[in-house]
Design a protein around this motif. Structure first.
Motif, PDB file in Angstrom:
ATOM      1  N   GLU A  99      14.204 101.663  -1.606  1.00 27.48           N
ATOM      2  CA  GLU A  99      14.348 100.535  -2.495  1.00 27.48           C
ATOM      3  C   GLU A  99      13.187 100.072  -3.185  1.00 27.48           C
ATOM      4  O   GLU A  99      13.122  99.429  -4.300  1.00 27.48           O
ATOM      5  N   ASN A 155      20.065 103.247   2.188  1.00 30.66           N
ATOM      6  CA  ASN A 155      19.196 102.530   1.517  1.00 30.66           C
ATOM      7  C   ASN A 155      18.087 102.233   2.384  1.00 30.66           C
ATOM      8  O   ASN A 155      18.421 101.513   3.381  1.00 30.66           O
ATOM      9  N   THR A 162      13.814 108.561  -4.677  1.00 24.12           N
ATOM     10  CA  THR A 162      14.669 109.392  -3.536  1.00 24.12           C
ATOM     11  C   THR A 162      13.538 109.816  -2.788  1.00 24.12           C
ATOM     12  O   THR A 162      12.595 110.538  -3.139  1.00 24.12           O
ATOM     13  N   HIS A 188      23.057 108.969  -2.258  1.00 23.20           N
ATOM     14  CA  HIS A 188      22.306 108.738  -1.372  1.00 23.20           C
ATOM     15  C   HIS A 188      22.960 108.434   0.105  1.00 23.20           C
ATOM     16  O   HIS A 188      24.319 107.810  -0.194  1.00 23.20           O
ATOM     17  N   ALA A 236      24.239 103.403   1.383  1.00 18.02           N
ATOM     18  CA  ALA A 236      23.855 103.660  -0.196  1.00 18.02           C
ATOM     19  C   ALA A 236      25.275 103.467  -0.809  1.00 18.02           C
ATOM     20  O   ALA A 236      25.918 104.422  -0.384  1.00 18.02           O
ATOM     21  N   PRO A 237      25.400 102.701  -1.784  1.00 22.63           N
ATOM     22  CA  PRO A 237      26.743 102.827  -2.452  1.00 22.63           C
ATOM     23  C   PRO A 237      26.848 103.585  -3.581  1.00 22.63           C
ATOM     24  O   PRO A 237      27.935 103.658  -4.058  1.00 22.63           O
ATOM     25  N   ASP A 238      25.731 104.461  -4.012  1.00 19.00           N
ATOM     26  CA  ASP A 238      25.820 105.285  -5.188  1.00 19.00           C
ATOM     27  C   ASP A 238      26.445 106.411  -5.094  1.00 19.00           C
ATOM     28  O   ASP A 238      26.895 107.255  -6.045  1.00 19.00           O
ATOM     29  N   TRP A 276      17.582 106.436  -0.441  1.00 24.90           N
ATOM     30  CA  TRP A 276      17.081 105.646  -1.506  1.00 24.90           C
ATOM     31  C   TRP A 276      16.045 104.587  -0.963  1.00 24.90           C
ATOM     32  O   TRP A 276      16.275 103.698  -0.335  1.00 24.90           O
TER      33      TRP A 276
END
Length: 395
Positions: free
Chosen positions: A142, A88, A147, A85, A80-82, A140
């Motif tokens: 998708e 993904n 969440t 989280h 997860a790049p955010d 996350w």
């Protein structure tokens, strides 16, 4: 004439896992062939071949599926790049007899395996994994943009998979994993798509039915069992061997999809079998579960039966359990009514394999119903770690 050399097989790293009462093949996105790392025909063809679909015999004998909607599933995990989280999670419900994968919803049962699988794949930062205790994996989802929080038990720095937690619908005990579904209703909208807690659904040549439409966990339409001529004590054979009943239920589901704004026409249901789900409810009564377990009226608050991919589910889909929790804890729905009505914070419902306890927190915000969180306990276990083989020309 020169002979054509048959295509070789290629191998792809994979983990085969049970999550809740489902099984699926889990992949790290980076391990897929390059052209399959993005959505499209190549990815779908690859996963269809992995699972063994389409199979006109309905057995998926040439793949990892087991001939049921509960075992015809694929999962793709990635970092997860955010920063909010850990992983993904993308879910695909693979059709058994048609060359089709439905990406429109989540699998709540396999959600229980995502946190553990992410740890096994090295997708969770080592500093987030305790030596002993609980690792809180932030997921996350998708497909639905939501969440999930998986509370994964850890022993000696490794995922604890064995234990004494019994989940009806899974034959052996394992370690308990709590899964929290955070704000599972769509953002900025009422979790009841029509704005009503109950509606009347009219289906040509079949009749009109009181219903509750809800979109929490997964879009679901609930009906009273008695209005369908059913009891909600049915087991799989009672429904899945009745072609007339199956056709009737599918027509109701198709028209419900239109009423919920998911379809523009009932015919759209033919290519979108994963959503919406159709379920029927009733007040508690005693029955014998598929395992032979005796479920008494004192054991449960209500009865629920649900359809998945055109068949009665052998237990309960995790996402449908989220919808049950949200609807049961909202006073005025058909599900709440079946559970006795009034203010409820959790319910234990009876399904074909036994019972399940779910909890929910619902409230009205600016006149719209929302659910803050739904929680349930599941379990998960690795069955196989290795490589899955597919013919190189199959995708």
């Amino acid at each position: 004439m020169p002979q054509t050399t048959p295509a070789p097989q290629i191998s792809i790293p994979a983990i085969y896992m049970r999550g809740g009462t489902s099984k699926g093949t889990f992949f790290n996105l980076a391990d897929l062939p390059k052209r399959c790392q993005v959505a499209g025909a190549a990815r779908d063809k690859l996963l269809l071949r992995v699972v063994g679909s389409p199979d006109p015999y309905g057995k998926q004998i040439d793949g990892l599926g087991n001939g049921s909607s509960s075992t015809s599933k694929a999962v793709i995990l990635s970092p997860a790049p955010d920063g909010a989280h850990d992983v993904n999670y993308l879910f695909g419900q693979v059709n058994i007899t048609k060359p089709m994968i439905d990406w429109s919803g989540n699998c709540g049962n396999l959600s229980a395996a995502v946190g553990a699988c992410a740890i096994h794949m090295g997708l969770v930062a080592p500093e987030r994994i305790p030596a002993d205790g609980i690792c809180t994996v932030r997921i996350w989802q998708e497909n639905i943009g939501k969440t999930l929080i998986a509370h994964v038990p850890i022993a000696a720095g490794q995922v604890q998979e064995t234990g004494d937690f019994i989940l009806d619908g899974a034959p052996f005990p394992a370690a308990r994993i709590q899964v929290d579904f955070i704000s599972p209703a769509p953002e900025g909208s009422d979790m009841f798509p029509t704005g009503n807690l109950t509606d009347t659904l009219s289906v040509p040549e079949i009749g009109s039915f009181p219903v509750t439409f809800i979109n929490a966990g997964i879009p679901t339409v609930f009906l009273r069992a008695e209005d369908l001529g059913l009891t909600a004590t049915e087991l799989q054979a009672d429904v899945n061997n009745d072609s007339t009943l199956l056709t009737r239920l599918e027509r109701i589901r198709a028209h419900a999809g239109v009423a919920m704004g998911l379809f523009s026409d009932p015919s759209d249901a033919e290519t979108r079998q994963h959503t919406p789900k159709l379920a029927w409810v009733a007040a508690p009564k005693a029955y014998t579960a598929s395992s032979g377990k005796q479920v008494t009226t004192e054991d449960i608050d209500l009865l629920v039966r649900a359809m998945s991919m055109g068949q009665l589910h052998h237990a309960m889909m995790g996402t449908a359990a989220v919808a049950i929790a949200a609807a049961a804890t909202t006073t005025g729905t058909l599900v709440n009514e079946a559970a006795g009505g009034g203010s409820l914070s959790e319910v234990r419902f009876g399904h074909p394999s036994g019972t399940l306890l779910v909890g929910g927190q619902t409230e009205q915000v600016d006149g719209r119903w929302q659910v803050a969180k739904v929680s349930m306990s599941r379990s998960a276990r690795r069955i196989m770690v290795g490589h899955v083989f597919v013919p190189a020309d199959s995708f």
